[in-house]
Enzyme design. Structure first.
Site, mmCIF file in Angstrom:
data_model
loop_
_atom_site.group_PDB
_atom_site.id
_atom_site.type_symbol
_atom_site.label_atom_id
_atom_site.label_comp_id
_atom_site.label_asym_id
_atom_site.label_seq_id
_atom_site.Cartn_x
_atom_site.Cartn_y
_atom_site.Cartn_z
ATOM 1 N NE ARG B 53 17.234 -4.667 15.557
ATOM 2 C CZ ARG B 53 17.899 -5.434 14.649
ATOM 3 N NH1 ARG B 53 18.437 -6.666 15.303
ATOM 4 N NH2 ARG B 53 18.130 -5.209 13.637
ATOM 5 C CB THR B 54 14.206 -1.687 22.744
ATOM 6 O OG1 THR B 54 15.291 -1.734 22.477
ATOM 7 C CG2 THR B 54 13.927 -1.563 24.220
ATOM 8 C CG HIS B 131 19.235 0.358 26.969
ATOM 9 N ND1 HIS B 131 18.023 -0.069 27.184
ATOM 10 C CD2 HIS B 131 19.504 -0.096 25.796
ATOM 11 C CE1 HIS B 131 17.417 -0.451 26.293
ATOM 12 N NE2 HIS B 131 18.198 -0.578 25.268
#
Ligand SMILES: [Zn+2]
Lengths: 153, 304
Positions: B53-54, B131
Site C-alpha cells: 500500500r505505501t 513513519h
C-alpha cells in the site's frame, strides 16, 4: 597519599585516573582502548578503600596523556573521577570531567534491530542526556547499564 | 519546508505540517491543476521490506504529478541479498532518481541513509522507528474530521512497537492536543517516546482500558496488536480481545467520534463499525495520495 594507594606504583610520565567507581577500572581501560597489546605500562587498583566513594578504582597509565575526547567519554561511567597528568613524578595538570554532548564509536547500541549494529560504514553515535545516553540512530535510551555498551573489541 | 529529508515526524514544525496539509487540500480541491507539474521527475523506490500500500500510494502520487518511478524491486532478487551495505546501495541509486523513498526493517536506517544521499529522502518506515508520511496523512485526516486544535485523542493498541503511533504522538505535540494512550501494560510507549513527549511538554495520560476515556474523545486511533509480540498464544488472545472495537463499544462514544486505523487491520475494528459515521479509516488511507503528492511537490520544488 595513603598506604593503600602506594600499592599501585608511582609513575614517571603519564596519567593517573583516580576516584573511579569501584569495579569500573576495566571499563575505563576499554574506553581508552588499552588492552595491553600496545605495550603501555598500566597499573590498576581495584576496590581500594576511599573516604569519598567507600571503594574506588584507580588506573595509572605510563607514557600516555589522555585527550579531552577520552576524558569526556570517561565522564559517562566515572563522573567523579579526577585525571592527573604526571610529568617527571609531579602532577602538572588536572583535567576536569565534563559530560560531552555526544560520544561516537565508543558504545554499541543494545537494540539489535538498530542500523548502527549492522555491517554499515558508520560509527555508533550516542547523545548524552542528563541521566543516560541515547542512540542517535534508533533513539534507544540507556540509563543504568552504560558500561555494558562499551565496545571492548 | 526547510528540510530536504523527511526522516522523522519530530523534525516537522507546526508550520511545516500546515504547509503540507494546506498543499494537500489544494490538490484535493483541484487535482487537475497539479497534473504534469513534475513531468519527468523520477522517484526511486527502495523497499527493503514489502509494503504494497505505501509503495502504491507513492507510485500513484508521483505519477499523478506527471513523474515516474524507478523501483529497486524485491530484496530477494537484488544485489542487497548478496551482502552489499545499505550505504553503498543508496549512494548508487541516488544517481538514478530525483528523490528517494526508503522502507527498511532496521531502526535508524533512514537517518543513516540521509547522511549519505543528497537528493531528498522520504522515510516510509524504518523498523519500529518512524513513519512520518503516514503521520502527515493521519494529521490531514484528523484536521478534516475533528480539527487539530483543542483535540482529545485516544491512541490504542501496540504502542510499544507501533511506529505510526510514535510519529503521530510527537507530531501532535505541535498542537494543543490531549493525548490518551490505551494499551496493555506490556505494550506501553517506549522510554524514548515518553522522553520526547515529556521534553515537548505534551499532555499525556496512559490507560489500560478504553472505557473511562472513550466518552471524551474526538478521535480514536486504533493500531494492531500483533500475535508475534507474545510468546504465548493464549496471552495474545486474552489481551487482543480487550482492545477490539465494535459498534456496541462505540455506543458510549460521542456521535462525532472519528475512528482511525493505519490499515491493514485484522480484527481490532469489527466490520460493523464500517457502516457507522465513526469509520474514517478508508478515507484516511485514500488521503495517502494527495498528502504524498503535496510532500513530493514541496520537496521537488518549482520546476519552472
Ligand atoms: Zn541504536
Amino acid at each position: 597519599m595513603s598506604e593503600h594507594e602506594l600499592r599501585v606504583s608511582k609513575i614517571r610520565d603519564g596519567t593517573v585516573i583516580d576516584h573511579i567507581p569501584g569495579g569500573q577500572a576495566l571499563n575505563v581501560l576499554a574506553i581508552l582502548a588499552i588492552d595491553g597489546s600496545g605495550g603501555e605500562e598500566v597499573s590498576i587498583g581495584m576496590n581500594v578503600p576511599s573516604d569519598r566513594l567507600g571503594r574506588k578504582d584507580i588506573v595509572k597509565v605510563e607514557g600516555r596523556e589522555l585527550s579531552q575526547d577520552e576524558v569526556d567519554v570517561l565522564s559517562l561511567i566515572a563522573p567523579d573521577a579526577t585525571i592527573n597528568i604526571v610529568r617527571d613524578y609531579d602532577v602538572v595538570d588536572k583535567h576536569r570531567l565534563e559530560r560531552p554532548e555526544e560520544v561516537t564509536g565508543v558504545l554499541t547500541c543494545p537494540n539489535r534491530n538498530c542500523i548502527s549494529t549492522d555491517d554499515e560504514p558508520i560509527d555508533s553515535r550516542f547523545a548524552v542526556l542528563p541521566d543516560g545516553v541515547r542512540c542517535e540512530y534508533c533513539e534507544t535510551i540507556v540509563r543504568d547499564s552504560i558500561p555494558d555498551l562499551i565496545d571492548a573489541a | 519546508m526547510r528540510h530536504d529529508h523527511l526522516v522523522t515526524a519530530k523534525q516537522l514544525t507546526r508550520a511545516d505540517v500546515e504547509t503540507v496539509l494546506d498543499r494537500a487540500a489544494e490538490i484535493d480541491a483541484d487535482p487537475g491543476a497539479f497534473r504534469d507539474r513534475h513531468a519527468g521527475a523520477l522517484l526511486g523506490l527502495l523497499f527493503f521490506e514489502p509494503s504494497t500500500r505505501t509503495k502504491m500510494s507513492f507510485e500513484a502520487a508521483i505519477k499523478r504529478l506527471g513523474g515516474d518511478v524507478v523501483d529497486m524491486g524485491s530484496v530477494e532478487s537484488s544485489s542487497v541479498k548478496k551482502g552489499e551495505s545499505l550505504a553503498d546501495t543508496v549512494r548508487v541509486i541516488e544517481g538514478y532518481a530525483d528523490a528517494l523513498v526508503l522502507r527498511h526493517p532496521r531502526q535508524g536506517a533512514a537517518k543513516m541513509t540521509g547522511e549519505y544521499v543528497d537528493v531528498p529522502l522520504l522515510n516510509a518506515g524504518d523498523g519500529a522507528g518512524h513513519h512520518p508520511t503516514q503521520t502527515l496523512l493521519d494529521l490531514y485526516t484528523i484536521r478534516e474530521n475533528a480539527g487539530l486544535d483543542d483535540l482529545t485523542i485516544g491512541i490504542m493498541g501496540d504502542l510499544k512497537y507501533g511506529r505510526t503511533v510514535h510519529s503521530l504522538a510527537h507530531a501532535l505535540t505541535n498542537f494543543d492536543a490531549h493525548q490518551h494512550f490505551i494499551s496493555p501494560e506490556s505494550l506501553q510507549l517506549p522510554r524514548s517516546v515518553r522522553y520526547d513527549l515529556h521534553e515537548a511538554g505534551a499532555t499525556v495520560r496512559e490507560h489500560t482500558d478504553l472505557e473511562a476515556v472513550l466518552p471524551d474523545l474526538d478521535v480514536l486511533y486504533v493500531t494492531r496488536i500483533q500475535r508475534e509480540r507474545f510468546p504465548d498464544e493464549n496471552e495474545y488472545h486474552a489481551i487482543a480481545g480487550e482492545y477490539q472495537v465494535d459498534a456496541d463499544t462505540l455506543a458510549a462514544a460521542r456521535d462525532d467520534l472519528t475512528v482511525m486505523h493505519p490499515l491493514p487491520r485484522v480484527d481490532e475494528i469489527a466490520a460493523d463499525v464500517d457502516d457507522t459515521d465513526h469509520a474514517t479509516y478508508f478515507e484516511q488511507a485514500h488521503n495517502g495520495v494527495p498528502v504524498r503528492m503535496a510532500l513530493l511537490d514541496l520537496l521537488l520544488g518549482d520546476s519552472e
